[in-house]
Design a protein around this motif. Structure first.
Motif, mmCIF file in Angstrom:
data_model
loop_
_atom_site.group_PDB
_atom_site.id
_atom_site.type_symbol
_atom_site.label_atom_id
_atom_site.label_comp_id
_atom_site.label_asym_id
_atom_site.label_seq_id
_atom_site.Cartn_x
_atom_site.Cartn_y
_atom_site.Cartn_z
ATOM 1 N N PHE A 4 0.982 5.442 0.377
ATOM 2 C CA PHE A 4 0.193 6.479 1.053
ATOM 3 C C PHE A 4 0.784 7.833 0.693
ATOM 4 N N PHE A 5 -0.023 8.662 0.047
ATOM 5 C CA PHE A 5 0.421 9.945 -0.490
ATOM 6 C C PHE A 5 -0.221 11.054 0.351
ATOM 7 N N VAL A 20 0.858 -1.187 0.000
ATOM 8 C CA VAL A 20 0.000 0.000 0.000
ATOM 9 C C VAL A 20 0.893 1.236 0.000
ATOM 10 N N GLU A 27 -4.279 -8.365 6.707
ATOM 11 C CA GLU A 27 -3.878 -7.828 5.412
ATOM 12 C C GLU A 27 -3.694 -6.332 5.497
ATOM 13 N N GLY A 28 -3.364 -5.850 6.695
ATOM 14 C CA GLY A 28 -3.232 -4.414 6.879
ATOM 15 C C GLY A 28 -4.612 -3.796 6.962
ATOM 16 N N VAL A 29 -4.639 -2.470 6.950
ATOM 17 C CA VAL A 29 -5.921 -1.770 7.116
ATOM 18 C C VAL A 29 -6.800 -1.943 5.872
ATOM 19 N N TRP A 30 -6.161 -2.064 4.693
ATOM 20 C CA TRP A 30 -6.983 -2.246 3.483
ATOM 21 C C TRP A 30 -6.861 -3.660 2.943
ATOM 22 N N GLU A 42 5.357 10.638 0.463
ATOM 23 C CA GLU A 42 4.829 9.348 0.022
ATOM 24 C C GLU A 42 5.421 8.238 0.886
ATOM 25 N N TYR A 43 4.563 7.376 1.383
ATOM 26 C CA TYR A 43 4.997 6.271 2.239
ATOM 27 C C TYR A 43 4.760 4.944 1.549
ATOM 28 N N GLU A 44 5.726 4.058 1.713
ATOM 29 C CA GLU A 44 5.546 2.680 1.266
ATOM 30 C C GLU A 44 5.196 1.879 2.515
ATOM 31 N N MET A 45 3.954 1.412 2.587
ATOM 32 C CA MET A 45 3.480 0.741 3.796
ATOM 33 C C MET A 45 3.700 -0.761 3.647
ATOM 34 N N LEU A 46 4.760 -1.238 4.286
ATOM 35 C CA LEU A 46 5.146 -2.635 4.099
ATOM 36 C C LEU A 46 4.775 -3.529 5.272
ATOM 37 N N ASN A 47 4.912 -2.992 6.480
ATOM 38 C CA ASN A 47 4.746 -3.834 7.661
ATOM 39 C C ASN A 47 3.305 -3.755 8.156
ATOM 40 N N MET A 48 2.669 -4.886 8.251
ATOM 41 C CA MET A 48 1.278 -4.877 8.701
ATOM 42 C C MET A 48 1.047 -5.929 9.778
#
Lengths: 150, 157
Positions: free
Chosen positions: A121-122, A119, A147-150, A136-142
Protein backbone atom coordinates in the motif's frame (compact mmCIF):
# COMPACT_ATOMS: atom_id res chain seq x y z
CA UNK A 1 -31.71 50.46 -23.93
CA UNK A 2 -33.40 47.26 -22.79
CA UNK A 3 -31.92 45.35 -25.75
CA UNK A 4 -28.43 46.58 -24.82
CA UNK A 5 -28.95 45.46 -21.22
CA UNK A 6 -30.09 42.00 -22.34
CA UNK A 7 -27.09 41.64 -24.64
CA UNK A 8 -24.72 42.72 -21.86
CA UNK A 9 -26.32 40.23 -19.44
CA UNK A 10 -26.13 37.45 -22.04
CA UNK A 11 -22.45 38.26 -22.59
CA UNK A 12 -21.76 38.09 -18.86
CA UNK A 13 -23.60 34.77 -18.57
CA UNK A 14 -21.61 33.32 -21.46
CA UNK A 15 -18.37 34.41 -19.76
CA UNK A 16 -19.51 32.83 -16.49
CA UNK A 17 -20.40 29.61 -18.35
CA UNK A 18 -16.98 29.48 -19.99
CA UNK A 19 -15.30 30.01 -16.61
CA UNK A 20 -17.39 27.27 -14.99
CA UNK A 21 -16.65 24.78 -17.77
CA UNK A 22 -12.88 25.42 -17.66
CA UNK A 23 -12.68 25.43 -13.84
CA UNK A 24 -14.83 22.28 -13.57
CA UNK A 25 -12.69 20.49 -16.14
CA UNK A 26 -9.52 21.46 -14.25
CA UNK A 27 -10.93 20.17 -10.96
CA UNK A 28 -11.96 16.82 -12.44
CA UNK A 29 -8.64 16.52 -14.26
CA UNK A 30 -6.67 17.24 -11.08
CA UNK A 31 -8.32 14.30 -9.33
CA UNK A 32 -7.58 12.04 -12.27
CA UNK A 33 -3.93 13.13 -12.49
CA UNK A 34 -3.44 12.62 -8.73
CA UNK A 35 -4.50 8.99 -9.12
CA UNK A 36 -2.45 8.46 -12.29
CA UNK A 37 0.77 9.87 -10.85
CA UNK A 38 0.70 7.39 -7.95
CA UNK A 39 0.15 4.43 -10.25
CA UNK A 40 2.94 5.65 -12.53
CA UNK A 41 5.36 6.04 -9.62
CA UNK A 42 4.69 2.51 -8.34
CA UNK A 43 5.16 1.02 -11.80
CA UNK A 44 8.37 2.97 -12.38
CA UNK A 45 9.82 1.62 -9.14
CA UNK A 46 8.72 -1.99 -9.23
CA UNK A 47 7.70 -3.03 -12.75
CA UNK A 48 10.78 -4.16 -14.67
CA UNK A 49 12.03 -7.03 -16.83
CA UNK A 50 15.53 -6.96 -15.39
CA UNK A 51 17.25 -4.95 -12.70
CA UNK A 52 19.44 -3.12 -15.20
CA UNK A 53 16.37 -1.10 -16.22
CA UNK A 54 15.97 0.33 -12.72
CA UNK A 55 18.43 3.29 -12.91
CA UNK A 56 16.78 4.53 -16.11
CA UNK A 57 13.34 4.17 -14.55
CA UNK A 58 14.51 6.21 -11.58
CA UNK A 59 15.58 9.03 -13.87
CA UNK A 60 11.97 9.20 -15.04
CA UNK A 61 10.69 8.85 -11.47
CA UNK A 62 12.78 11.83 -10.36
CA UNK A 63 10.51 14.10 -12.41
CA UNK A 64 7.51 13.07 -10.28
CA UNK A 65 9.11 13.39 -6.83
CA UNK A 66 9.74 16.43 -4.66
CA UNK A 67 13.35 16.98 -3.61
CA UNK A 68 13.06 15.55 -0.08
CA UNK A 69 11.44 12.36 -1.23
CA UNK A 70 13.91 11.98 -4.06
CA UNK A 71 16.61 11.95 -1.35
CA UNK A 72 14.77 9.13 0.42
CA UNK A 73 13.82 7.05 -2.59
CA UNK A 74 16.81 7.61 -4.84
CA UNK A 75 18.21 4.22 -5.83
CA UNK A 76 21.75 5.48 -5.22
CA UNK A 77 21.28 6.43 -1.59
CA UNK A 78 22.45 4.40 1.38
CA UNK A 79 20.50 1.22 2.03
CA UNK A 80 17.73 1.97 -0.45
CA UNK A 81 18.73 -0.85 -2.76
CA UNK A 82 19.25 -3.23 0.16
CA UNK A 83 15.98 -2.33 1.87
CA UNK A 84 13.86 -2.48 -1.23
CA UNK A 85 15.44 -4.38 -4.09
CA UNK A 86 17.22 -7.20 -2.26
CA UNK A 87 13.88 -8.98 -1.87
CA UNK A 88 13.39 -9.06 -5.67
CA UNK A 89 16.39 -11.41 -5.96
CA UNK A 90 17.27 -9.80 -9.32
CA UNK A 91 14.20 -11.39 -10.91
CA UNK A 92 11.66 -9.83 -13.23
CA UNK A 93 8.88 -8.01 -11.42
CA UNK A 94 5.39 -6.97 -12.43
CA UNK A 95 3.08 -4.60 -10.58
CA UNK A 96 -0.56 -5.61 -10.36
CA UNK A 97 -2.60 -2.59 -9.25
CA UNK A 98 -5.54 -3.62 -7.07
CA UNK A 99 -7.04 -0.26 -6.30
CA UNK A 100 -6.13 3.41 -6.30
CA UNK A 101 -7.61 6.68 -5.23
CA UNK A 102 -6.08 10.15 -4.88
CA UNK A 103 -3.16 9.74 -2.48
CA UNK A 104 -2.88 5.95 -2.38
CA UNK A 105 -2.29 2.87 -4.50
CA UNK A 106 -2.77 -0.76 -3.44
CA UNK A 107 -0.86 -3.36 -5.43
CA UNK A 108 0.66 -6.82 -5.52
CA UNK A 109 4.12 -7.66 -6.81
CA UNK A 110 4.38 -10.58 -9.20
CA UNK A 111 7.94 -11.71 -8.60
CA UNK A 112 9.37 -15.18 -8.04
CA UNK A 113 10.84 -14.20 -4.68
CA UNK A 114 7.93 -12.26 -3.13
CA UNK A 115 4.76 -13.93 -1.83
CA UNK A 116 2.04 -13.10 -4.36
CA UNK A 117 -0.63 -12.71 -1.67
CA UNK A 118 1.20 -9.82 0.01
CA UNK A 119 -0.54 -6.52 -0.60
CA UNK A 120 1.55 -3.36 -0.72
CA UNK A 121 0.00 0.00 0.00
CA UNK A 122 1.64 3.18 -1.27
CA UNK A 123 0.47 6.54 0.10
CA UNK A 124 1.58 10.05 -0.82
CA UNK A 125 0.66 13.73 -0.91
CA UNK A 126 0.77 15.94 -3.97
CA UNK A 127 2.51 19.28 -3.41
CA UNK A 128 2.95 21.63 -6.37
CA UNK A 129 2.20 18.77 -8.74
CA UNK A 130 4.91 16.50 -7.26
CA UNK A 131 4.73 13.43 -5.06
CA UNK A 132 5.76 14.11 -1.46
CA UNK A 133 5.61 12.37 1.90
CA UNK A 134 5.73 8.90 0.37
CA UNK A 135 4.98 5.92 2.61
CA UNK A 136 4.72 2.26 1.84
CA UNK A 137 3.05 -0.48 3.87
CA UNK A 138 3.50 -4.21 3.63
CA UNK A 139 0.07 -5.58 4.48
CA UNK A 140 0.67 -9.02 5.92
CA UNK A 141 -1.95 -9.67 8.57
CA UNK A 142 -5.47 -10.24 7.34
CA UNK A 143 -8.74 -11.50 8.68
CA UNK A 144 -8.56 -15.18 9.50
CA UNK A 145 -10.16 -17.35 6.84
CA UNK A 146 -10.35 -14.46 4.39
CA UNK A 147 -8.04 -13.13 1.76
CA UNK A 148 -7.87 -9.62 3.13
CA UNK A 149 -9.72 -6.74 1.54
CA UNK A 150 -8.47 -7.61 -1.96
CA UNK B 1 -31.96 34.28 -22.43
CA UNK B 2 -33.90 31.94 -20.16
CA UNK B 3 -32.05 28.96 -21.61
CA UNK B 4 -28.70 30.66 -21.04
CA UNK B 5 -29.61 31.34 -17.41
CA UNK B 6 -30.67 27.70 -16.97
CA UNK B 7 -27.37 26.44 -18.43
CA UNK B 8 -25.45 28.78 -16.09
CA UNK B 9 -27.36 27.47 -13.07
CA UNK B 10 -26.71 23.85 -14.09
CA UNK B 11 -23.01 24.51 -14.66
CA UNK B 12 -22.72 26.34 -11.35
CA UNK B 13 -24.39 23.40 -9.62
CA UNK B 14 -21.99 20.92 -11.22
CA UNK B 15 -19.00 23.09 -10.34
CA UNK B 16 -20.07 23.44 -6.69
CA UNK B 17 -20.71 19.70 -6.45
CA UNK B 18 -17.22 18.96 -7.81
CA UNK B 19 -15.67 21.51 -5.48
CA UNK B 20 -17.45 20.10 -2.41
CA UNK B 21 -16.53 16.53 -3.38
CA UNK B 22 -12.91 17.66 -3.68
CA UNK B 23 -12.93 19.31 -0.26
CA UNK B 24 -14.45 16.25 1.36
CA UNK B 25 -11.10 14.49 1.07
CA UNK B 26 -10.41 15.52 4.67
CA UNK B 27 -12.38 12.53 5.87
CA UNK B 28 -12.98 11.13 9.30
CA UNK B 29 -12.65 7.40 9.91
CA UNK B 30 -15.80 5.32 10.51
CA UNK B 31 -16.92 5.07 14.11
CA UNK B 32 -16.28 1.34 14.30
CA UNK B 33 -12.63 1.90 13.38
CA UNK B 34 -12.04 4.50 16.09
CA UNK B 35 -13.94 2.34 18.60
CA UNK B 36 -11.80 -0.68 17.73
CA UNK B 37 -8.53 1.20 18.09
CA UNK B 38 -9.55 3.12 21.20
CA UNK B 39 -10.79 0.01 23.00
CA UNK B 40 -7.82 -2.13 21.93
CA UNK B 41 -5.39 0.48 23.25
CA UNK B 42 -7.42 0.88 26.47
CA UNK B 43 -7.45 -2.90 26.96
CA UNK B 44 -3.66 -2.88 27.22
CA UNK B 45 -2.18 -6.37 27.22
CA UNK B 46 -5.31 -8.03 28.54
CA UNK B 47 -6.21 -10.63 25.87
CA UNK B 48 -9.72 -11.21 27.22
CA UNK B 49 -10.60 -7.53 26.97
CA UNK B 50 -9.01 -7.30 23.53
CA UNK B 51 -10.99 -10.29 22.28
CA UNK B 52 -14.15 -8.69 23.70
CA UNK B 53 -13.38 -5.54 21.71
CA UNK B 54 -12.79 -7.55 18.54
CA UNK B 55 -16.10 -9.38 18.94
CA UNK B 56 -17.90 -6.03 19.18
CA UNK B 57 -16.22 -4.55 16.11
CA UNK B 58 -15.51 -7.40 13.68
CA UNK B 59 -18.23 -9.32 11.91
CA UNK B 60 -18.15 -13.04 12.80
CA UNK B 61 -21.65 -13.78 11.54
CA UNK B 62 -20.34 -16.04 8.77
CA UNK B 63 -18.90 -18.48 11.34
CA UNK B 64 -20.88 -21.69 11.50
CA UNK B 65 -20.10 -22.44 15.16
CA UNK B 66 -18.96 -20.64 18.29
CA UNK B 67 -15.73 -22.63 18.19
CA UNK B 68 -15.02 -21.36 14.69
CA UNK B 69 -15.79 -17.79 15.78
CA UNK B 70 -13.46 -18.21 18.74
CA UNK B 71 -10.66 -19.47 16.47
CA UNK B 72 -11.11 -16.48 14.20
CA UNK B 73 -11.06 -14.09 17.17
CA UNK B 74 -7.85 -15.70 18.37
CA UNK B 75 -6.20 -15.12 14.99
CA UNK B 76 -7.51 -11.56 14.81
CA UNK B 77 -6.20 -10.96 18.32
CA UNK B 78 -2.73 -12.11 17.21
CA UNK B 79 -2.89 -9.91 14.12
CA UNK B 80 -3.79 -6.76 16.03
CA UNK B 81 -1.50 -7.51 18.97
CA UNK B 82 1.42 -7.92 16.58
CA UNK B 83 1.03 -4.53 14.93
CA UNK B 84 -0.08 -2.69 18.06
CA UNK B 85 3.04 -3.78 19.93
CA UNK B 86 5.87 -1.32 19.25
CA UNK B 87 9.35 -2.55 18.34
CA UNK B 88 10.80 -2.03 21.82
CA UNK B 89 7.70 -3.40 23.62
CA UNK B 90 6.92 0.08 24.97
CA UNK B 91 3.47 0.52 26.52
CA UNK B 92 0.96 2.13 24.17
CA UNK B 93 -1.02 4.87 25.89
CA UNK B 94 -2.89 6.38 22.99
CA UNK B 95 -2.95 6.58 19.20
CA UNK B 96 -3.41 9.13 16.46
CA UNK B 97 -4.89 8.63 13.00
CA UNK B 98 -2.73 10.50 10.51
CA UNK B 99 -4.15 9.49 7.11
CA UNK B 100 -7.76 8.67 6.26
CA UNK B 101 -8.94 7.60 2.82
CA UNK B 102 -12.04 5.70 1.78
CA UNK B 103 -10.86 2.34 3.12
CA UNK B 104 -7.52 3.04 4.76
CA UNK B 105 -6.27 4.61 7.98
CA UNK B 106 -2.70 5.23 9.04
CA UNK B 107 -2.14 4.99 12.78
CA UNK B 108 0.68 6.36 14.93
CA UNK B 109 0.90 4.74 18.36
CA UNK B 110 1.73 7.08 21.25
CA UNK B 111 3.17 6.42 24.69
CA UNK B 112 1.65 7.76 27.91
CA UNK B 113 3.38 11.12 27.36
CA UNK B 114 2.11 11.42 23.80
CA UNK B 115 5.43 10.57 22.14
CA UNK B 116 5.18 8.54 18.91
CA UNK B 117 6.04 4.86 18.98
CA UNK B 118 7.17 3.70 15.55
CA UNK B 119 6.68 2.11 13.12
CA UNK B 120 3.31 3.35 11.95
CA UNK B 121 0.48 0.94 11.33
CA UNK B 122 -1.70 0.76 8.22
CA UNK B 123 -5.20 -0.68 8.30
CA UNK B 124 -7.26 -1.32 5.16
CA UNK B 125 -10.85 -2.24 5.98
CA UNK B 126 -14.16 -3.20 4.44
CA UNK B 127 -17.31 -2.60 6.49
CA UNK B 128 -20.60 -4.46 6.59
CA UNK B 129 -23.46 -2.89 4.63
CA UNK B 130 -24.83 -1.17 7.75
CA UNK B 131 -21.34 0.17 8.57
CA UNK B 132 -21.46 -1.20 12.12
CA UNK B 133 -18.86 -3.96 11.82
CA UNK B 134 -15.59 -4.63 10.04
CA UNK B 135 -16.30 -7.30 7.45
CA UNK B 136 -12.71 -7.72 6.31
CA UNK B 137 -9.36 -6.11 6.98
CA UNK B 138 -5.68 -6.16 6.08
CA UNK B 139 -3.04 -4.86 8.48
CA UNK B 140 0.55 -3.87 8.00
CA UNK B 141 3.47 -1.82 9.19
CA UNK B 142 5.27 1.04 7.53
CA UNK B 143 8.26 -0.12 5.48
CA UNK B 144 11.59 1.71 5.49
CA UNK B 145 12.95 3.04 2.23
CA UNK B 146 16.44 4.09 3.28
CA UNK B 147 18.48 5.55 6.11
CA UNK B 148 16.70 8.84 5.49
CA UNK B 149 13.56 7.41 7.09
CA UNK B 150 13.77 8.91 10.56
CA UNK B 151 11.32 6.42 12.01
CA UNK B 152 13.79 3.64 11.37
CA UNK B 153 17.05 5.49 11.94
CA UNK B 154 17.61 3.88 15.36
CA UNK B 155 17.81 0.48 13.67
CA UNK B 156 20.68 1.54 11.45
CA UNK B 157 22.93 3.24 13.98
Amino acid sequence: MEVKMRRALAFVLILVDIFLIVAGFMLVNRRRVTGDIGRSAVKLMYDFDNIEEIPQRYMTLSRFLCEEDWERLNIDNDLRAVNTYYKFNALQSEVHILDSEPGCVAYRLLNGNIPAQTVWFFTFDIVDGKICNVREYEMLNMKYGGEGVW
Amino acid sequence: MGLLALVTILLAGFFLYTLVADKQEAKTPPRVITKLLTDLVAAGNNPTKRKGTLSLCIDYSDCATEIEASDMQEQDLQNFTEVLTPRDDAVVGDYEITIVTDRFVEIVLLDAKGRPLYPRVGLVYELTDDGLFIKNYTLGRLQPFSRYDEEYSSLWK
